[in-house]
Scaffold this motif. Structure first.
Motif, short mmCIF file in Angstrom:
data_model
loop_
_atom_site.label_atom_id
_atom_site.label_comp_id
_atom_site.label_asym_id
_atom_site.label_seq_id
_atom_site.Cartn_x
_atom_site.Cartn_y
_atom_site.Cartn_z
N LEU A 284 0.80 -1.22 -0.10
CA LEU A 284 -0.05 0.18 -0.08
C LEU A 284 0.73 1.22 0.16
O LEU A 284 1.64 1.56 1.00
N ALA A 285 0.79 1.96 -0.88
CA ALA A 285 1.70 2.98 -1.32
C ALA A 285 1.21 4.20 -0.33
O ALA A 285 -0.02 4.33 -0.17
N ALA A 286 2.17 4.97 0.27
CA ALA A 286 1.86 6.09 0.97
C ALA A 286 1.09 7.30 0.59
O ALA A 286 1.28 7.47 -0.64
N LEU A 287 0.12 7.71 1.16
CA LEU A 287 -0.59 8.88 0.50
C LEU A 287 -0.38 10.21 1.60
O LEU A 287 -0.20 9.92 2.91
N ASP A 288 -0.23 11.34 0.85
CA ASP A 288 -0.08 12.43 1.47
C ASP A 288 -1.32 13.06 2.25
O ASP A 288 -2.47 12.54 2.25
N GLU A 289 -1.13 14.09 2.74
CA GLU A 289 -2.20 14.77 3.37
C GLU A 289 -3.48 15.17 2.30
O GLU A 289 -4.65 15.47 3.07
N ALA A 290 -3.14 15.04 1.05
CA ALA A 290 -4.03 15.53 0.12
C ALA A 290 -4.49 13.89 -0.30
O ALA A 290 -5.20 14.21 -1.47
N ALA A 291 -4.13 12.96 0.27
CA ALA A 291 -4.57 11.60 -0.35
C ALA A 291 -3.93 11.42 -1.78
O ALA A 291 -4.53 10.42 -2.43
N GLU A 292 -2.79 12.03 -1.99
CA GLU A 292 -1.95 11.79 -3.24
C GLU A 292 -1.04 10.72 -2.95
O GLU A 292 -0.30 10.99 -1.90
N PRO A 293 -0.92 9.87 -3.96
CA PRO A 293 0.29 8.75 -3.55
C PRO A 293 1.77 9.33 -3.73
O PRO A 293 2.04 10.17 -4.55
N VAL A 294 2.42 9.07 -2.61
CA VAL A 294 3.81 9.62 -2.62
C VAL A 294 4.97 8.27 -2.19
O VAL A 294 4.72 7.89 -1.03
N TYR A 295 5.42 8.05 -3.29
CA TYR A 295 6.41 6.81 -2.93
C TYR A 295 7.37 6.40 -3.90
O TYR A 295 7.38 7.25 -5.08
N ASP A 296 8.30 5.63 -3.55
CA ASP A 296 9.31 5.38 -4.66
C ASP A 296 8.88 4.24 -5.77
O ASP A 296 8.85 3.27 -5.38
N GLN A 297 8.71 4.90 -6.91
CA GLN A 297 8.14 3.87 -8.04
C GLN A 297 9.01 3.08 -8.36
O GLN A 297 8.55 1.76 -8.94
N GLY A 298 10.40 3.20 -8.44
CA GLY A 298 11.32 2.40 -8.86
C GLY A 298 11.10 0.89 -7.77
O GLY A 298 11.09 -0.14 -8.49
N THR A 299 11.29 1.00 -6.71
CA THR A 299 11.14 0.01 -5.72
C THR A 299 9.69 -0.62 -5.83
O THR A 299 9.66 -1.91 -5.86
N ALA A 300 8.88 0.23 -6.09
CA ALA A 300 7.47 -0.38 -6.07
C ALA A 300 7.10 -1.42 -7.30
O ALA A 300 6.79 -2.22 -7.33
N ARG A 301 7.93 -0.80 -8.54
CA ARG A 301 7.83 -1.58 -9.67
C ARG A 301 8.62 -3.08 -9.40
O ARG A 301 8.07 -4.09 -9.77
N HIS A 302 9.87 -3.17 -8.59
CA HIS A 302 10.62 -4.15 -8.49
C HIS A 302 9.88 -5.09 -7.37
O HIS A 302 9.91 -6.41 -7.88
N LEU A 303 9.13 -4.66 -6.39
CA LEU A 303 8.18 -5.34 -5.72
C LEU A 303 7.01 -6.16 -6.54
O LEU A 303 6.83 -7.22 -6.07
N ALA A 304 6.44 -5.26 -7.22
CA ALA A 304 5.24 -6.00 -8.26
C ALA A 304 5.84 -7.05 -9.28
O ALA A 304 5.25 -8.11 -9.14
N GLU A 305 7.06 -7.04 -9.67
CA GLU A 305 7.78 -7.99 -10.52
C GLU A 305 8.13 -9.18 -9.56
O GLU A 305 8.09 -10.39 -10.26
#
Length: 411
Positions: free
Chosen positions: A368-389
């Motif tokens: 679950l990617a972090a959401l900021d105070e405006a409920a917008e996702p803020v996360y390291d997309q590179g690491t997230a992509r590797h995790l998904a793989e």
């Protein structure tokens, strides 16, 4: 937010919603600039009688920005506090207020609450606590009742919790509880509906409640009752039964408690509390930074989890995931939900190896990617992509959508 922005935190200071098509007169523009610039525009622009309260409330809070930068707040003509920032003999905000005005934090809170629209007032509360240290608001019984609880205020208070004395911490707990209770009331029905069993359309239900309403079968059952004008008379209302789970699932929540994760931590604690009260689910809750803290014994009490959490520090996601792997008893009936911004301070290769191994064993994994105070996702997309793989489903989900996803998995 700098002090220069103080008069425009959303709607304008008078409570109107701005529009790009608004035509602003010179007088209105001057009025707004006077409220934005405060005492620094006093020689050129006067405060209108109707804006005295607005000016006073803004000055009480946001002049702290100037004093924090070393400016001296002097007395202007007549002791009204309208002088330049570095001139004059006075120092301190209290002395610059007009005589007869309540200059306590509570007095400011009452006045600001009556002058500003709710959205603006909520933001000012957040600034008061998180930027300018008005923690005395948490030590006054009347102020605690006046404060407008909001997710943003709760997050701001959690981030300064370590600097609070015992009395202020007690006030913080009360505010956090009010915010948590409000979120629980909104989210619990979603989790209960999504997780307490899937709809079985092959069986009719005797429980005639809205969540079991089957509109498709109801339409089919009443097709013979359509008049010449196409209006249907509904006499046979159909409801579907729900298939209950017969086996227990283990749900392991790994929640990043680094400094930027306060909004996600708030919702994670609430979700853990709701899930703990649902049958057939065993919840394990772990908070982590560079170490892992077992909060499973407090999972049913979101307020206690939030009051115990230690926001800040580094991030070792690999360590947390390895710890979760050691808790797995039945891989095919285990869900591991990692709540993080995926900015790994530990070994990314070790993290990916562990995730790949757990996914191969049958563990259902969600990032679950972090959401900021405006409920917008803020996360390291590179690491997230590797995790998904490696077998982890990665998504930026609201708590409501997380409930739906979990319901799909557990069905």
């Amino acid at each position: 937010m700098s002090a220069i922005d103080r008069a425009a935190p959303g709607p304008d200071v008078a409570g109107r919603s701005p529009s790009v098509s608004d035509e602003v007169s010179d007088d209105e523009a001057a009025r707004r600039w006077r409220l934005v610039l405060g005492r620094y525009a006093a020689d050129e622009l006067q405060v209108g009688q109707q804006d005295q309260g607005l000016e006073r409330s803004l000055r009480y809070l946001y002049d702290r920005e100037y004093t924090a930068r070393g400016h001296r707040v002097g007395r202007g003509p007549g002791g009204s506090g309208e002088g330049g920032g570095r001139s004059g003999g006075g120092a301190g905000l209290g002395g610059s207020q007009p005589h007869g005005v309540d200059v306590t934090a509570l007095g400011w809170l009452n006045e600001a609450g009556s002058l500003f629209p709710r959205e603006t007032f909520e933001r000012m509360q957040v600034d008061a606590v998180s930027r300018y240290g008005l923690t005395e608001l948490l030590q006054d019984e009347t102020a605690l009742e006046t404060l407008e609880p909001s997710r943003e205020l709760a997050v701001a208070m959690l981030q300064v919790r370590g600097a609070l004395n015992e009395q202020a911490a007690s006030g913080l707990r009360r505010i956090i509880k009010r915010v948590v209770d409000d979120i629980v009331r909104r989210l619990r029905p979603r989790f209960t509906t999504a997780v307490n069993g899937r709809i079985d359309r092959s069986r009719r239900s005797m429980h005639r409640v809205a969540r079991n309403f089957d509109w498709k079968r109801t339409l089919r059952a009443n097709l013979g009752r359509v008049d010449a004008e196409g209006r249907m008379t509904v006499q046979d209302v159909r409801f579907s039964a729900r298939s209950k789970r017969t086996l227990t699932w283990d749900v392991i929540l790994l929640v990043d408690q680094s400094g930027s994760m306060a909004p996600s931590l708030l919702y994670s604690a609430v979700c853990a509390g709701i899930l703990s009260g649902l049958p057939g689910i065993n919840v394990q809750l772990y908070l982590f930074d560079t170490s892992v803290v077992d909060m499973s014994h407090l999972a049913a009490d979101p307020v206690e989890v939030l009051m115990t959490a230690q926001l800040g520090g580094g991030t070792d996601i690999a360590r947390a995931v390895r710890h979760a792997e050691q808790q797995v008893r039945n891989p095919s009936r285990t869900v591991v939900a990692l709540v993080s911004d995926f900015y790994e301070g530990g070994s990314v290769s070790n993290l990916l190896t562990t995730v790949r191994r757990m996914a191969s064993s049958g563990v259902t994994m969600l990032g679950l990617a972090a959401l900021d105070e405006a409920a917008e996702p803020v996360y390291d997309q590179g690491t997230a992509r590797h995790l998904a793989e490696c077998g982890m489903e990665v998504a930026a989900l609201t708590p409501e959508r997380f409930a739906e996803w979990l319901g799909e998995v557990l069905s």
